[in-house]
Design a protein around this motif. Structure first.
Motif, PDB file in Angstrom:
ATOM      1  N   MET A   6      12.714   8.594 -11.353  1.00 50.54           N
ATOM      2  CA  MET A   6      12.140   8.131 -10.085  1.00 50.54           C
ATOM      3  C   MET A   6      12.696   6.743  -9.776  1.00 50.54           C
ATOM      4  SD  MET A   6       8.187   8.664  -8.971  1.00 50.54           S
ATOM      5  CE  MET A   6       7.453   7.319  -9.858  1.00 50.54           C
ATOM      6  N   ARG A   7      14.010   6.645  -9.693  1.00 58.12           N
ATOM      7  CA  ARG A   7      14.669   5.344  -9.545  1.00 58.12           C
ATOM      8  C   ARG A   7      14.300   4.635  -8.259  1.00 58.12           C
ATOM      9  NH1 ARG A   7      20.966   5.547 -10.219  1.00 58.12           N
ATOM     10  NH2 ARG A   7      20.591   6.261  -8.118  1.00 58.12           N
TER      11      ARG A   7
ATOM     12  N   LEU B 229      11.973   5.985  -5.749  1.00 58.29           N
ATOM     13  CA  LEU B 229      10.848   6.591  -5.030  1.00 58.29           C
ATOM     14  C   LEU B 229       9.678   5.627  -4.874  1.00 58.29           C
ATOM     15  CD1 LEU B 229      10.219   9.401  -3.815  1.00 58.29           C
ATOM     16  CD2 LEU B 229       8.856   9.826  -5.854  1.00 58.29           C
TER      17      LEU B 229
ATOM     18  N   GLU C  15       6.415  13.299 -11.281  1.00 56.66           N
ATOM     19  CA  GLU C  15       7.715  12.998 -10.701  1.00 56.66           C
ATOM     20  C   GLU C  15       8.578  12.072 -11.577  1.00 56.66           C
ATOM     21  OE1 GLU C  15      10.948  12.671  -7.904  1.00 56.66           O
ATOM     22  OE2 GLU C  15       9.542  14.201  -8.574  1.00 56.66           O
ATOM     23  N   PRO C  16       7.986  11.099 -12.277  1.00 49.07           N
ATOM     24  CA  PRO C  16       8.852  10.285 -13.149  1.00 49.07           C
ATOM     25  C   PRO C  16       9.608  11.114 -14.187  1.00 49.07           C
ATOM     26  CG  PRO C  16       6.726   9.229 -12.846  1.00 49.07           C
ATOM     27  CD  PRO C  16       6.604  10.608 -12.263  1.00 49.07           C
ATOM     28  N   TYR C  17       9.064  12.273 -14.516  1.00 44.49           N
ATOM     29  CA  TYR C  17       9.721  13.174 -15.470  1.00 44.49           C
ATOM     30  C   TYR C  17      10.676  14.141 -14.773  1.00 44.49           C
ATOM     31  CZ  TYR C  17      10.092  17.265 -18.554  1.00 44.49           C
ATOM     32  OH  TYR C  17      10.558  18.321 -19.282  1.00 44.49           O
TER      33      TYR C  17
ATOM     34  N   ASN D 229      11.791  14.231 -11.391  1.00 41.23           N
ATOM     35  CA  ASN D 229      12.754  13.673 -10.431  1.00 41.23           C
ATOM     36  C   ASN D 229      13.134  14.697  -9.351  1.00 41.23           C
ATOM     37  OD1 ASN D 229      14.230  11.371  -9.603  1.00 41.23           O
ATOM     38  ND2 ASN D 229      16.123  12.252 -10.389  1.00 41.23           N
TER      39      ASN D 229
ATOM     40  N   ASN E  45      15.389  16.164  -3.986  1.00 39.76           N
ATOM     41  CA  ASN E  45      16.646  15.773  -4.598  1.00 39.76           C
ATOM     42  C   ASN E  45      17.667  16.904  -4.535  1.00 39.76           C
ATOM     43  OD1 ASN E  45      18.269  13.895  -5.964  1.00 39.76           O
ATOM     44  ND2 ASN E  45      17.719  14.705  -7.959  1.00 39.76           N
TER      45      ASN E  45
ATOM     46  N   ASN F 245      20.315   9.602  -7.000  1.00 44.77           N
ATOM     47  CA  ASN F 245      19.002   9.773  -7.626  1.00 44.77           C
ATOM     48  C   ASN F 245      19.012  10.478  -8.967  1.00 44.77           C
ATOM     49  OD1 ASN F 245      16.316   8.983  -6.861  1.00 44.77           O
ATOM     50  ND2 ASN F 245      15.761  11.154  -6.871  1.00 44.77           N
TER      51      ASN F 245
ATOM     52  N   ASP G 134      19.505  13.469 -11.958  1.00 45.68           N
ATOM     53  CA  ASP G 134      19.224  14.895 -12.146  1.00 45.68           C
ATOM     54  C   ASP G 134      17.756  15.231 -11.936  1.00 45.68           C
ATOM     55  OD1 ASP G 134      21.057  16.953 -12.644  1.00 45.68           O
ATOM     56  OD2 ASP G 134      21.625  16.078 -14.556  1.00 45.68           O
ATOM     57  N   THR G 135      17.507  16.450 -11.516  1.00 47.30           N
ATOM     58  CA  THR G 135      16.173  17.035 -11.500  1.00 47.30           C
ATOM     59  C   THR G 135      16.059  17.968 -12.700  1.00 47.30           C
ATOM     60  OG1 THR G 135      16.005  16.937  -9.092  1.00 47.30           O
ATOM     61  CG2 THR G 135      14.598  18.539 -10.213  1.00 47.30           C
TER      62      THR G 135
ATOM     63  N   GLY H 134      15.770  20.482  -6.296  1.00 41.69           N
ATOM     64  CA  GLY H 134      14.608  19.639  -6.064  1.00 41.69           C
ATOM     65  C   GLY H 134      13.552  20.350  -5.234  1.00 41.69           C
TER      66      GLY H 134
END
Length: 523
Positions: free
Chosen positions: A1-2, A4, A52-54, A56, A153, A169, A171-172, A188
């Protein structure tokens, strides 16, 4: 989540089940007054904040989501019913324009809070592209009352067939297992639905980019017939006859509800005027659709090589389901025709395409102070679009040696050739009285996230061929392999504009099997 940011939101109600509910579940709750749109929006944002931090899955979240939800609540109290998606949270892919919101298409060069490194020119900040108008698909969602949760994403320009790996952003991850590939460029959008960030989503498809992520994350995805759903305001506009936008959801019914919104009224465009009498997609769903239907099966060497043993064993079990539903299975559809030879003699879209013309057209339609062409972008930014991209397919499709104008004679010839191939395909199925094709989604099991993009694209039983001919395909969850990898089946239309028919078959298969289960993130 760079990058967001999330809007402030109240504590959500534990009653709202974003991981399991469908569109009818949500609407029933609204109608009964059990919860508000504000409570649903808060539930979405709470899940995003936690997971989301996990995962992405997003590039941006709608900072006005709670305000939009409050407006929906006021409309419901006033007796206003905008449409079948009124108050339904939907995720869109960040190659689709939302008026006043930046479109990054996953690329760091389209973001002023990021930069690109040009080995020959230096380091440059990106440029924000902020459209003045919604893409038509977004406009139709809003008109039907949808809540736009955010923009998902994707790999740079949507040009990776295996993962997100956005230069902006990252990888998801696949919600079912971080080891597994999340599947192509709409990953995403799929992850957001699987994880309960929204009820459904939109993706785009050039060669499997809706079908792969839906299948990799145990969801239903429809690649509509070309022209069934408008693609204006969608980057990159790879081809004037090829790209589509379509829905990803947990159930076939939800996909049908979305298609009734997205397909909209018949177009005045003569290329799509054939849709004047298009069916109601929801009304066409039929749990008995396979009874008496003739269904074509996978033929090694016609669409793809032999199946991996685990896939072959699973596919055999799935075909037995169709027999139990009353279908007549047809094992030979193309092998006794000249289909393969004619297909292999074509000029494919990777041999001649209008990708660069599509980029110019997209930029030119943004309006406002946005750069209106690739050359205008280069002059303002100091670098060419595509510098420092992570997309493995960008270099191939942007090659000047294969790019022509959308109206160029070479492009027209490719489009006419594709139309002739589609007519031949349709004639074969019509002569053999085939109602649809039923295939495994992939030749091999879902690969790991570090797999090879081109190999994964080649694993498709149908992909590029179906896009080039403009035919519809729906992928449906078909369970899991022993190691937990999701597996899916595809149902391919016997002709263009048979989207409603294949959704009816998909619904019958889904209702007979109910093989989908939510990911382990659901707690």
């Amino acid at each position: 989540m760079r990058h967001l940011r999330l809007p402030a939101f109240p504590l959500p109600s534990a009653e709202i089940d974003m991981i399991g509910w469908t569109i009818p579940d949500l609407r029933a709750g609204y109608e009964a007054g059990r919860f508000s749109a504000s409570a649903v929006a808060a539930a979405c944002l709470a899940r995003i904040a936690r997971l989301e931090p996990y995962l992405n899955a997003f590039i941006s979240v709608n900072m006005a989501l709670m305000e939009d939800a409050a407006q929906v609540d006021a409309e419901w109290r006033a007796g206003v019913r905008k449409g079948p998606l009124h108050g339904v949270p939907i995720i869109i892919k960040d190659n689709m324009n939302v008026a006043g919101v930046r479109t990054t298409a996953g690329y760091a060069g389209f973001a002023s809070d990021d930069r690109v490194v040009d080995p020959s020119g230096g380091v440059f900040n990106g440029i924000d592209l902020v459209p003045e108008r919604d893409a038509s698909v977004v406009s139709r969602l809003k008109q039907a009352g949808a809540l736009i949760v955010g923009k998902s994403n994707l790999p740079d320009f949507g040009l990776d067939g295996l993962r997100a790996d956005s230069s902006y952003n990252g990888d998801t991850l696949n919600p079912y297992d971080a080891r597994f590939a999340p599947g192509a460029s709409s990953t995403g959008s799929a992850a957001g639905v699987a994880a309960g960030f929204g009820i459904a989503s939109l993706g785009t498809d050039t060669a499997g980019s809706i079908l792969f992520p839906a299948s990799a994350q145990s969801l239903v995805g429809l690649k509509p017939s070309f022209g069934m759903v408008p693609i204006d305001g969608v980057f990159p506009g790879l081809s004037s006859h090829h790209d589509v936008a379509g829905p990803i959801a947990k159930t076939v019914s939800d996909v049908a509800i979305l298609m009734d919104v997205l397909a909209g009224p018949a177009s005045a465009d003569p290329r799509t005027a054939r849709r004047a009498g298009r069916p109601d997609f929801v009304s066409a769903l039929d749990a008995h659709a396979f009874k008496g239907a003739r269904i074509g099966l996978f033929e090694p060497g016609q669409w793809a090589p032999d199946l991996h043993p685990a896939v072959a064993e699973h596919y055999h079990v799935m075909t037995e389901v169709l027999t139990g539903l009353g279908a007549e299975l047809v094992p030979v559809v193309f092998a006794d025709t000249d289909w393969r030879a004619r297909w292999e003699s074509r000029t494919s879209f990777v041999g001649t395409n209008s990708y660069l013309a599509g980029v110019d057209a997209f930029l030119g339609a943004l309006g406002g102070s946005n750069p209106a062409s690739r050359s205008a972008f280069r002059e303002r930014a100091g670098f060419e679009i595509g510098v420092a991209t992570t997309a493995p397919l960008h270099g191939l499709l942007s090659s000047a040696t294969i790019n022509v104008g959308a109206e160029d004679a070479g492009m027209v010839a490719v489009i006419e050739q594709a139309a002739a191939l589609r007519a031949h395909y349709e004639a074969i199925l019509r002569d053999k009285r085939i109602d649809a094709l039923f295939f495994p989604r992939s030749v091999n099991p879902l690969p790991d996230i570090g797999g090879d993009t081109l190999a994964y694209l080649g694993d498709q039983v149908v992909g590029t061929e179906i896009n080039e001919m403009g035919l519809p395909v729906v992928t449906v969850p078909a369970g899991f392999l022993e190691d937990g990898r999701p597996i899916a089946v595809d149902i391919v239309g016997a002709a263009i504009d048979t989207d409603a028919a294949i959704l009816a078959f998909a619904y019958a298969f889904e209702q007979a099997t109910l093989l989908r289960r939510p990911p382990p993130l659901s707690s």
